[in-house]
Design a protein around this motif. Structure first.
Motif, mmCIF file in Angstrom:
data_model
loop_
_atom_site.group_PDB
_atom_site.id
_atom_site.type_symbol
_atom_site.label_atom_id
_atom_site.label_comp_id
_atom_site.label_asym_id
_atom_site.label_seq_id
_atom_site.Cartn_x
_atom_site.Cartn_y
_atom_site.Cartn_z
ATOM 1 N N ASN A 225 15.518 18.561 -53.611
ATOM 2 C CA ASN A 225 16.779 17.800 -53.660
ATOM 3 C C ASN A 225 16.602 16.534 -54.503
ATOM 4 O OD1 ASN A 225 18.064 19.615 -52.022
ATOM 5 N ND2 ASN A 225 17.863 18.421 -50.144
ATOM 6 N N ALA A 226 15.496 15.837 -54.248
ATOM 7 C CA ALA A 226 15.232 14.606 -55.021
ATOM 8 C C ALA A 226 15.100 14.954 -56.501
ATOM 9 C CB ALA A 226 13.982 13.913 -54.503
ATOM 10 N N ASN B 168 18.290 10.821 -50.535
ATOM 11 C CA ASN B 168 18.918 11.837 -51.404
ATOM 12 C C ASN B 168 20.421 11.885 -51.152
ATOM 13 O OD1 ASN B 168 16.476 12.537 -52.508
ATOM 14 N ND2 ASN B 168 16.092 14.181 -51.031
ATOM 15 N N SER C 175 13.441 19.120 -49.474
ATOM 16 C CA SER C 175 13.855 17.735 -49.684
ATOM 17 C C SER C 175 13.358 17.206 -51.032
ATOM 18 C CB SER C 175 13.331 16.871 -48.528
ATOM 19 O OG SER C 175 13.828 15.577 -48.645
#
Ligand SMILES: Cc1ncc(COP(=O)(O)O)c(C=O)c1O
Length: 444
Positions: free
Chosen positions: A60-61, A265, A57
């Motif tokens: 992803n950010a 996101n 995650s």
């Protein structure tokens, strides 16, 4: 975009699992959100040693922001402490003394970091006529970074400031490169800046490290924030970033906040720049309508509307009260300003209500603008020396000549007029009285 943290929590909540672990609510919905509140169970990863869904995650950010991005479930306050620690690690690594240059308008998280980490603050002079909340960056102020015996290890700026002013980050970055200093930016109010048609995000403009309070300008639960590390940052800042965050953080980061960052996101990758662009046009139209109806505006941050109410005949707090009576709650008001924070999540009817209210407000006789003396340039400060000092709290009028020890600042704006370790002058008392500060904590 994938949302591995939220998906994991949702699946777990729906699975009927027997929760023989924290949190104590066991997923029972007293508030409604408990089923998704988790701890580091198998599969849920661990924020400061992330290698699973949290690492995915955060990556992803990072791909959305174009740099390395770490999550904080404890606001920019945590990221600020971590950034400063990383800058000091770099200083130690390169044999530099622990000196950080900073514009005066620091948030109190910077000062608590100075107390905890023991660095020396070299304050840039305040520009005459500017609010204590503003950190306008002149060439002379930049040059004054170099006034001490040693160049500072880093320059620390707050941009955007609470009034919606942006510093020239490119210029500051060039200056820092030329003098072998890191550039750190408290960008708590600016997570969205990367997604503008022309980025204004500090990580894109040359800052080595910066932080955003995602919760302030993006649809993220309170406490959700990012620490961004640019490619230009020294290796030690990259390799020890997680350790730096863990040093100041709870060992129980809120999964609700992490899930909210995770879901953000998807929000950012699903047409946010386009929606932001369209909303920007709407805000510009509102700005134009307010100007046409005689309102004085200031600040250059696109999503803040900062009014100067005195030319219209109102004090900021008085205007805030009138707006409140009409059901409109502003972000912040002081005698000279009223700050409205907008996001594309504000529906059109909100903007119409604000615009209608302000345009209909009668023009009264203009009030005189503040005439405060510029605060004297402070010498180098070492707030750590005051960490264990014996202190007392006195009416400000009795504080002249005393050393300020206090961090008793309310939020917003949590920006001190006199910094910890500064001697309180008559001019500073004039400022404090003007802003309604009645007491100050000083060294006994
Ligand atoms: C300029 C600035 N920096 C840092 C912070 C701290 O951010 P957070 O509340 O996300 O910890 C704030 C909070 O209002 C702020 O205004």
């Amino acid at each position: 975009m994938q949302t591995p943290v939220y998906d994991f929590a949702r699946k777990y909540a729906d699975s009927g699992a027997v929760r023989m672990h924290m949190p104590g609510h066991k997923g029972k919905a007293l508030l409604g959100c408990e089923p998704l509140d988790l701890t580091e169970i198998a599969g849920a990863d661990s924020l400061f040693e992330a290698s699973g869904i949290l690492a995915q995650s955060e990556a992803n950010a990072g791909s959305l922001f174009g740099c390395r991005t770490l999550y904080s479930a404890e606001g920019s306050s945590l990221c600020i402490r971590a950034m400063l620690y990383l800058a000091l690690l770099h200083a130690a690594d390169t044999g530099r003394p622990p000196v950080i240059a900073a514009a005066r308008n620091v948030h109190k998280a910077f000062l608590t970091a100075a107390k905890l980490l023991g660095f020396t603050i070299r304050l840039l002079p305040q520009q005459r006529g500017m609010s204590y909340l503003s950190g306008a960056l002149t060439d002379a102020a930049l040059e004054s970074c170099l006034s001490g015996e040693n160049p500072p290890a880093a320059l620390y700026l707050t941009s955007p400031d609470y009034l919606g002013n942006l510093c020239d980050i490119r210029k500051a970055a060039e200056f820092c490169r030329a003098h072998d200093m890191l550039l750190l930016v408290d960008q708590a109010h600016g997570a969205y800046l990367h997604f503008l048609p022309q980025t204004l995000h500090a990580a894109d403009l040359g800052a080595d490290l910066c932080c955003d309070s995602a919760h302030k300008t993006l649809p993220v639960l309170t406490g959700g924030a990012y620490l961004h590390i640019a490619d230009s940052a020294p290796e030690i800042c990259k390799s020890r970033a997680k350790e730096a965050m863990a040093l100041f953080a709870s060992t129980s980061p809120s999964y609700l906040i992490l899930e909210s960052l995770d879901l953000c996101n998807r929000y950012l990758s699903a047409g946010y720049p386009e929606r932001l662009r369209a909303f920007l046009e709407r805000v510009q139209a509102m700005r134009a309508a307010l100007s046409a109806s005689g309102w004085a505006l200031c600040g250059d941050e696109p999503m803040k509307l900062t009014l100067r109410p005195k030319p219209r005949g109102y004090h900021g707090q008085q205007l805030a009260e009138l707006m409140q009576q009409a059901g409109i709650f502003c972000e912040f008001a002081d005698p000279d300003h009223l700050v409205l924070m907008l996001t594309p999540e504000n529906p059109e009817r909100d903007l119409c209500r604000v615009q209608e209210f302000l345009c209909k407000l009668p023009q009264l006789a203009p009030l005189p603008e503040a005439d405060l003396p510029a605060l004297s340039p402070a010498p180098e400060l070492r707030p750590r020396e005051l960490l264990f000092a014996n202190t007392e709290t006195l009416p400000v009028s009795e504080c002249i000549g005393r050393i300020c020890a206090g961090l008793t600042l309310s939020c917003p704006p949590a920006v001190p007029i006199v910094l910890c370790g500064e001697r309180i002058t008559e001019k500073a008392v004039q400022h404090m009285t003007y802003y309604g500060i009645t007491h100050c904590t000083v060294v006994k």
